[in-house]
Design a protein around this motif. Structure first.
Motif, PDB file in Angstrom:
ATOM      1  N   MET A   1       0.843  -1.193   0.000  1.00 34.97           N
ATOM      2  CA  MET A   1       0.000   0.000   0.000  1.00 34.97           C
ATOM      3  C   MET A   1       0.878   1.243   0.000  1.00 34.97           C
ATOM      4  O   MET A   1       1.864   1.324   0.720  1.00 34.97           O
ATOM      5  CB  MET A   1      -0.898   0.017   1.230  1.00 34.97           C
ATOM      6  CG  MET A   1      -1.823   1.218   1.311  1.00 34.97           C
ATOM      7  SD  MET A   1      -2.952   1.144   2.717  1.00 34.97           S
ATOM      8  CE  MET A   1      -1.795   1.272   4.081  1.00 34.97           C
ATOM      9  N   ARG A   2       0.533   2.206  -0.850  1.00 37.40           N
ATOM     10  CA  ARG A   2       1.253   3.463  -0.911  1.00 37.40           C
ATOM     11  C   ARG A   2       0.396   4.570  -0.338  1.00 37.40           C
ATOM     12  O   ARG A   2      -0.787   4.689  -0.643  1.00 37.40           O
ATOM     13  CB  ARG A   2       1.626   3.794  -2.353  1.00 37.40           C
ATOM     14  CG  ARG A   2       2.664   2.851  -2.943  1.00 37.40           C
ATOM     15  CD  ARG A   2       3.982   2.984  -2.189  1.00 37.40           C
ATOM     16  NE  ARG A   2       4.963   2.042  -2.688  1.00 37.40           N
ATOM     17  CZ  ARG A   2       6.083   1.730  -2.048  1.00 37.40           C
ATOM     18  NH1 ARG A   2       6.338   2.265  -0.877  1.00 37.40           N
ATOM     19  NH2 ARG A   2       6.931   0.883  -2.562  1.00 37.40           N
ATOM     20  N   ILE A   3       0.988   5.399   0.487  1.00 32.33           N
ATOM     21  CA  ILE A   3       0.279   6.510   1.119  1.00 32.33           C
ATOM     22  C   ILE A   3       0.928   7.800   0.653  1.00 32.33           C
ATOM     23  O   ILE A   3       2.131   7.981   0.799  1.00 32.33           O
ATOM     24  CB  ILE A   3       0.357   6.410   2.653  1.00 32.33           C
ATOM     25  CG1 ILE A   3      -0.226   5.072   3.127  1.00 32.33           C
ATOM     26  CG2 ILE A   3      -0.374   7.580   3.300  1.00 32.33           C
ATOM     27  CD1 ILE A   3       0.047   4.782   4.569  1.00 32.33           C
ATOM     28  N   THR A   4       0.138   8.682   0.049  1.00 35.12           N
ATOM     29  CA  THR A   4       0.666   9.956  -0.394  1.00 35.12           C
ATOM     30  C   THR A   4       0.548  10.967   0.735  1.00 35.12           C
ATOM     31  O   THR A   4      -0.539  11.167   1.281  1.00 35.12           O
ATOM     32  CB  THR A   4      -0.093  10.468  -1.628  1.00 35.12           C
ATOM     33  OG1 THR A   4       0.058   9.518  -2.682  1.00 35.12           O
ATOM     34  CG2 THR A   4       0.451  11.805  -2.088  1.00 35.12           C
ATOM     35  N   VAL A   5       1.670  11.564   1.087  1.00 41.97           N
ATOM     36  CA  VAL A   5       1.656  12.583   2.135  1.00 41.97           C
ATOM     37  C   VAL A   5       2.220  13.867   1.558  1.00 41.97           C
ATOM     38  O   VAL A   5       3.027  13.861   0.645  1.00 41.97           O
ATOM     39  CB  VAL A   5       2.469  12.145   3.366  1.00 41.97           C
ATOM     40  CG1 VAL A   5       1.809  10.976   4.043  1.00 41.97           C
ATOM     41  CG2 VAL A   5       3.899  11.785   2.997  1.00 41.97           C
ATOM     42  N   GLY A   6       1.788  14.961   2.080  1.00 39.18           N
ATOM     43  CA  GLY A   6       2.268  16.251   1.617  1.00 39.18           C
ATOM     44  C   GLY A   6       1.566  17.356   2.370  1.00 39.18           C
ATOM     45  O   GLY A   6       0.564  17.126   3.047  1.00 39.18           O
ATOM     46  N   PRO A   7       2.055  18.575   2.271  1.00 42.39           N
ATOM     47  CA  PRO A   7       1.440  19.681   3.011  1.00 42.39           C
ATOM     48  C   PRO A   7       0.056  19.992   2.471  1.00 42.39           C
ATOM     49  O   PRO A   7      -0.174  19.935   1.259  1.00 42.39           O
ATOM     50  CB  PRO A   7       2.412  20.840   2.767  1.00 42.39           C
ATOM     51  CG  PRO A   7       3.118  20.486   1.501  1.00 42.39           C
ATOM     52  CD  PRO A   7       3.212  18.991   1.482  1.00 42.39           C
ATOM     53  N   PRO A   8      -0.924  20.326   3.334  1.00 36.66           N
ATOM     54  CA  PRO A   8      -2.304  20.604   2.898  1.00 36.66           C
ATOM     55  C   PRO A   8      -2.451  22.014   2.353  1.00 36.66           C
ATOM     56  O   PRO A   8      -3.279  22.799   2.815  1.00 36.66           O
ATOM     57  CB  PRO A   8      -3.108  20.405   4.184  1.00 36.66           C
ATOM     58  CG  PRO A   8      -2.158  20.793   5.264  1.00 36.66           C
ATOM     59  CD  PRO A   8      -0.789  20.374   4.797  1.00 36.66           C
ATOM     60  N   ILE A   9      -1.621  22.342   1.377  1.00 38.51           N
ATOM     61  CA  ILE A   9      -1.656  23.665   0.759  1.00 38.51           C
ATOM     62  C   ILE A   9      -1.421  23.507  -0.734  1.00 38.51           C
ATOM     63  O   ILE A   9      -0.971  22.455  -1.203  1.00 38.51           O
ATOM     64  CB  ILE A   9      -0.589  24.620   1.356  1.00 38.51           C
ATOM     65  CG1 ILE A   9       0.812  23.985   1.253  1.00 38.51           C
ATOM     66  CG2 ILE A   9      -0.919  25.004   2.782  1.00 38.51           C
ATOM     67  CD1 ILE A   9       1.937  24.886   1.694  1.00 38.51           C
ATOM     68  N   THR A  21      -1.842  28.901  -1.000  1.00 38.02           N
ATOM     69  CA  THR A  21      -3.228  28.979  -0.535  1.00 38.02           C
ATOM     70  C   THR A  21      -3.602  27.696   0.199  1.00 38.02           C
ATOM     71  O   THR A  21      -2.898  26.687   0.123  1.00 38.02           O
ATOM     72  CB  THR A  21      -4.209  29.164  -1.712  1.00 38.02           C
ATOM     73  OG1 THR A  21      -4.305  27.930  -2.453  1.00 38.02           O
ATOM     74  CG2 THR A  21      -3.770  30.276  -2.631  1.00 38.02           C
ATOM     75  N   ASP A  22      -4.738  27.752   0.884  1.00 39.00           N
ATOM     76  CA  ASP A  22      -5.332  26.523   1.388  1.00 39.00           C
ATOM     77  C   ASP A  22      -5.782  25.677   0.205  1.00 39.00           C
ATOM     78  O   ASP A  22      -5.823  26.145  -0.947  1.00 39.00           O
ATOM     79  CB  ASP A  22      -6.524  26.842   2.299  1.00 39.00           C
ATOM     80  CG  ASP A  22      -6.092  27.369   3.663  1.00 39.00           C
ATOM     81  OD1 ASP A  22      -5.028  26.938   4.143  1.00 39.00           O
ATOM     82  OD2 ASP A  22      -6.822  28.213   4.220  1.00 39.00           O
ATOM     83  N   LEU A  23      -6.164  24.437   0.483  1.00 44.28           N
ATOM     84  CA  LEU A  23      -6.568  23.533  -0.587  1.00 44.28           C
ATOM     85  C   LEU A  23      -7.812  24.019  -1.331  1.00 44.28           C
ATOM     86  O   LEU A  23      -8.046  23.636  -2.477  1.00 44.28           O
ATOM     87  CB  LEU A  23      -6.812  22.130  -0.030  1.00 44.28           C
ATOM     88  CG  LEU A  23      -5.570  21.385   0.473  1.00 44.28           C
ATOM     89  CD1 LEU A  23      -5.970  20.039   1.050  1.00 44.28           C
ATOM     90  CD2 LEU A  23      -4.542  21.211  -0.642  1.00 44.28           C
ATOM     91  N   ASP A  24      -8.618  24.866  -0.681  1.00 42.12           N
ATOM     92  CA  ASP A  24      -9.809  25.390  -1.352  1.00 42.12           C
ATOM     93  C   ASP A  24      -9.530  26.684  -2.119  1.00 42.12           C
ATOM     94  O   ASP A  24     -10.452  27.346  -2.589  1.00 42.12           O
ATOM     95  CB  ASP A  24     -10.949  25.597  -0.357  1.00 42.12           C
ATOM     96  CG  ASP A  24     -10.581  26.561   0.766  1.00 42.12           C
ATOM     97  OD1 ASP A  24      -9.447  27.092   0.764  1.00 42.12           O
ATOM     98  OD2 ASP A  24     -11.417  26.766   1.672  1.00 42.12           O
ATOM     99  N   GLY A  25      -8.233  27.039  -2.222  1.00 47.46           N
ATOM    100  CA  GLY A  25      -7.862  28.239  -2.949  1.00 47.46           C
ATOM    101  C   GLY A  25      -7.962  29.514  -2.153  1.00 47.46           C
ATOM    102  O   GLY A  25      -7.653  30.598  -2.657  1.00 47.46           O
ATOM    103  N   GLN A  26      -8.387  29.423  -0.893  1.00 43.81           N
ATOM    104  CA  GLN A  26      -8.571  30.597  -0.041  1.00 43.81           C
ATOM    105  C   GLN A  26      -7.261  30.922   0.686  1.00 43.81           C
ATOM    106  O   GLN A  26      -6.355  30.090   0.805  1.00 43.81           O
ATOM    107  CB  GLN A  26      -9.670  30.347   0.991  1.00 43.81           C
ATOM    108  CG  GLN A  26     -10.922  29.685   0.438  1.00 43.81           C
ATOM    109  CD  GLN A  26     -11.713  30.569  -0.499  1.00 43.81           C
ATOM    110  OE1 GLN A  26     -12.169  31.630  -0.134  1.00 43.81           O
ATOM    111  NE2 GLN A  26     -11.886  30.105  -1.734  1.00 43.81           N
ATOM    112  N   ILE A  27      -7.194  32.132   1.188  1.00 36.44           N
ATOM    113  CA  ILE A  27      -6.025  32.587   1.942  1.00 36.44           C
ATOM    114  C   ILE A  27      -6.495  33.170   3.259  1.00 36.44           C
ATOM    115  O   ILE A  27      -7.274  34.135   3.278  1.00 36.44           O
ATOM    116  CB  ILE A  27      -5.233  33.653   1.160  1.00 36.44           C
ATOM    117  CG1 ILE A  27      -4.644  33.056  -0.130  1.00 36.44           C
ATOM    118  CG2 ILE A  27      -4.127  34.254   2.020  1.00 36.44           C
ATOM    119  CD1 ILE A  27      -4.061  34.098  -1.065  1.00 36.44           C
ATOM    120  N   GLN A  28      -6.044  32.576   4.344  1.00 38.72           N
ATOM    121  CA  GLN A  28      -6.284  33.126   5.672  1.00 38.72           C
ATOM    122  C   GLN A  28      -5.036  33.891   6.111  1.00 38.72           C
ATOM    123  O   GLN A  28      -3.912  33.454   5.855  1.00 38.72           O
ATOM    124  CB  GLN A  28      -6.593  32.015   6.672  1.00 38.72           C
ATOM    125  CG  GLN A  28      -7.787  31.154   6.285  1.00 38.72           C
ATOM    126  CD  GLN A  28      -9.078  31.944   6.195  1.00 38.72           C
ATOM    127  OE1 GLN A  28      -9.321  32.853   6.983  1.00 38.72           O
ATOM    128  NE2 GLN A  28      -9.908  31.596   5.214  1.00 38.72           N
TER     129      GLN A  28
END
Length: 722
Positions: A1-9, A21-28
């Motif tokens: 099994m392969r698990i893809t990991v990476g920053p949520p951005i 940006t965040d994954l939804d394209g927004q910027i906080q």
């Protein structure tokens, strides 16, 4: 099994401009998100609404290093005409970066009824310095002003502090309904029949005093079309078509190599270009999109097997910025190579010393090492003549300033009130510890600094011998021989069977087990009789996680696998150590280390190694865990793949004598590999390696020019004082 990991951005970049940006394209505003250029955050907040309701993310990704796409759908939206059913609308936000940012907004009504609502874009800018964004501590110094140009239908937000001026222009274009501005939001009145679509573009123009960074005026589909090349994209494609091509009977190795080549080209700092083939990369995105000394030099070393001419841009720019005077505020001394340069508000007003800052103890020696290696790979004697004065100033700095007290060892201590405490590659403030986990105070004489000085002297001796300056070459070899003997006497700790991490202020060896002596193997300063013990220590369970060699032993009280330098795993560190293993003929250990790094790579998104990852132990069902703030892409993380392949194949160039040496030992997991377009001097060559009955075979086919290929192992330096 392969698990893809990476920053949520989502991170896109091109040259000195990048957007996170965040994954939804927004910027906080909280966090390292926004549009950045020249160490300033131009956009600090972005939100998109439908009648003040937030959209729902379905999927998002970066489709290439300079482009991202976000698929959104609607929640239930209450309007005066009734409710718009959830999931009946599609909003696609597509962005590309080249100088500025271009944004496409595409709406489609998939419902059975007409949809009428207001699409709202909320934008805010704080123009914060990148150091303030990183620390989360903001100081407002100047004045902010926002204006909506009714005629041009553009939003202008500007910041001025004395002679420091920055501005963000948001420029709606190609819209299917007119934009309006109210209450801090750009509004579009949307009316869509079932099946109808709506489109608008938005250009983010970044203004730095008199300079404008304008995006290309291409919508997403054209911008990502390889047939529609802009000038800058043409340079990137030229890089991909120029570098050594690798085909290999291992999908993980192939993908990691291709991604690393792509990442290196994606980090190109176009503002520092000297020509189409003379350039250098940023250290990493998002925090290090600027020129660094150590990072640029190590990335250049790593790229010798991909495209040796890569070195020209690094050598030229760092040579131009070599320090010429003593300046304690910037930790500068004559002859020193810089650490880092910044151009934001804090640097502009001398609030930080990065103009440039010279607080690095190793870059000056690494510059000499890179120059020699570039000469060996390119065969270009003009490097020796053009940079002769730079070489001599570097050598003088090593003697006069690198050795603080005249004891023969290289050590460092900042003189700047805003300087960096630790000035080796492990430069976080808490990286250098005693065996009990407590902090070592400055001055510190790290073991790898002695190896770098030794290596630099030996390499420069070879250059001066070539230039018929035998006396100077002899003096350098004598200094190297003396340092090697002194290093063995002082740094070797028989009780732990390892070299000291560093010498402390009292010149006592710090008996901490860390990865640094692996660099001493690479430099060739380590005694042949003790190399096996060093390798054994580095591969012991407390140092070796199964995903690579940790920066610090798990037995040290200060060990933290999730820290920056106290137990994490750095790919570039492991790549250099792999070359050290190879130099002392530990081929099985080289292959083991390379295998585990390549396997770790396969878990990361797109086979892209991050700057570092945690040093947690490998176990069944586990996977490598990224450092939470790791830069991705990172130049020397990408380049570590090249070092691993160079170590396995034993590639060493001698272009001045039209020769290439190979010493391959293929592991079973690489049964065959071919390097095409490998450059050595003016020649190009194809090298094919394969396993046959457990024995590595090889064949060389010249493709251009004259080159002789021989089998010869890379060895530690042989030196005796005369």
């Amino acid at each position: 099994m392969r698990i893809t990991v990476g920053p949520p951005i989502l991170t896109i970049n091109h040259g000195g401009t990048f957007m996170v940006t965040d994954l939804d394209g927004q910027i906080q505003q909280d966090g390292f998100l926004g549009i950045f250029a020249e160490d300033t955050r131009f956009l600090s907040y972005y939100a998109c609404y439908a009648n003040s309701s937030s959209w729902i993310r379905l999927r998002s990704t970066t489709t290439t290093y300079y482009a991202s796409r976000v698929y959104l759908t609607n929640p239930e939206i209450i309007t005066e005409d009734g409710a718009i059913q959830q999931n009946s609308l599609s909003l696609i936000i597509s962005r590309t970066v080249e100088h500025g940012i271009h944004e496409d907004l595409d709406l489609t009504n998939y419902g059975l009824k007409p949809a009428k609502f207001t699409l709202e874009i909320a934008l805010r800018s704080d123009f914060a310095d990148i150091f303030e964004v990183s620390s989360g501590k903001y100081v407002r110094r100047g004045c902010l002003e926002t204006k909506w140009d009714i005629e041009k239908k553009e939003l202008h937000t500007s910041y001025k502090n004395k002679d420091f001026f920055r501005s963000l222009i948001y420029q709606p274009r190609n819209y299917d309904s007119q934009p309006h501005y109210a209450n801090g939001r750009i509004n579009y009145e949307i009316a869509l029949q079932p099946g109808e679509s709506w489109h608008a573009c938005g250009n983010y123009i970044l203004v730095e005093n008199d300079r404008k960074r304008e995006p290309i005026h291409l919508c997403y589909y054209k911008a990502v079309d390889e047939e529609v090349n802009t000038e800058l994209e043409h340079l990137y494609r030229h890089w991909l078509d120029t570098v050594t091509e690798v085909t290999v009977a291992n999908e993980e190795v192939y993908r990691a190599y291709r991604q690393s080549v792509s990442d290196t080209g994606a980090l190109r700092l176009y503002d520092y270009d000297f020509g189409p083939d003379e350039w250098l990369p940023a250290a990493g995105v998002p925090k290090f999109v600027t020129l660094f000394g150590r990072d640029s030099l190590i990335a250049t070393l790593q790229n010798m097997i991909t495209h040796p001419a890569f070195a020209r841009g690094t050598l030229k720019k760092l040579g131009q910025l070599q320090a010429t005077e003593k300046d304690d505020w910037r930790d500068a001394q004559p002859g020193k190579i810089l650490h880092e340069i910044r151009k934001g508000e804090l640097a502009h007003f001398q609030k930080i010393p990065h103009t440039p800052y010279y607080g690095t103890a190793d870059a000056t020696m690494l510059y000499l090492i890179v120059l020699h290696e570039a000469w060996k790979w390119t065969g270009d004697d003009s490097l020796l003549h053009d940079y002769r004065d730079v070489i001599l100033r570097c050598l003088e700095w090593i003697d006069r300033y690198g050795d603080l007290d005249g004891d023969g060892f290289q050590e460092y201590e900042t003189r700047s009130p805003s300087g960096i405490e630790n000035q080796g590659w492990k430069d976080s403030g808490d990286a250098i510890v005693y065996p009990d986990g407590s902090q070592v105070k400055a001055p510190k004489a790290l073991c790898e600094l002695q190896g770098y000085a030794f290596d630099a002297w030996m390499r420069m001796a070879e250059i001066f011998e070539y230039l018929d300056e035998g006396d100077r070459a002899d003096r350098l070899r004598n200094k190297a021989a003396k340092l090697q003997a002194q290093f063995e006497e002082t740094f070797w700790c028989e009780d732990i069977g390892f070299y000291a991490f560093t010498l402390d202020p009292d010149k006592k060896p710090v008996r901490t087990i860390a990865s640094n002596p692996g660099h001493c193997l690479w430099s060739g300063i380590v005694s042949r009789d003790r190399a096996a013990q060093v390798v054994q220590k580095l591969l012991a369970p407390d140092m070796y996680s199964g995903w690579g060699i940790r920066t610090l032993s798990a037995n040290n009280p200060a060990f933290n696998p999730f820290s920056y330098h106290r137990g994490s795993i750095w790919p570039h560190d492991n790549g250099i150590i792999a070359l050290g293993f190879k130099r002392y003929s530990f081929t099985e250990e080289t292959a083991r280390l390379a295998r585990d790094l390549f396997e770790a790579t396969s878990y990361f998104a797109s086979y892209r190694l991050p700057e570092l990852y945690s040093g947690v132990k490998r176990s069944p069902g586990a996977f490598p865990v990224p450092y939470i703030e790791a830069n991705v892409p990172q130049a020397w993380a990408a380049g570590s793949i090249f070092h691993l392949l160079q170590a396995i194949l034993g590639l060493q160039a001698n272009a001045p004598h039209k020769c290439l040496y190979v010493d391959p030992c293929l592991p079973h997991w690489i049964p065959e590999i071919t390097l095409n377009r490998l450059e050595v001097g003016d020649a190009c060559i194809q090298l094919r390696f394969w396993l046959e009955d457990g024995v590595t075979r090889w064949d060389a086919t010249p493709q251009k020019g004259e080159i002789e290929v021989k089998q010869k192992a890379w060895q530690p330096w042989q030196v005796e004082a005369s």
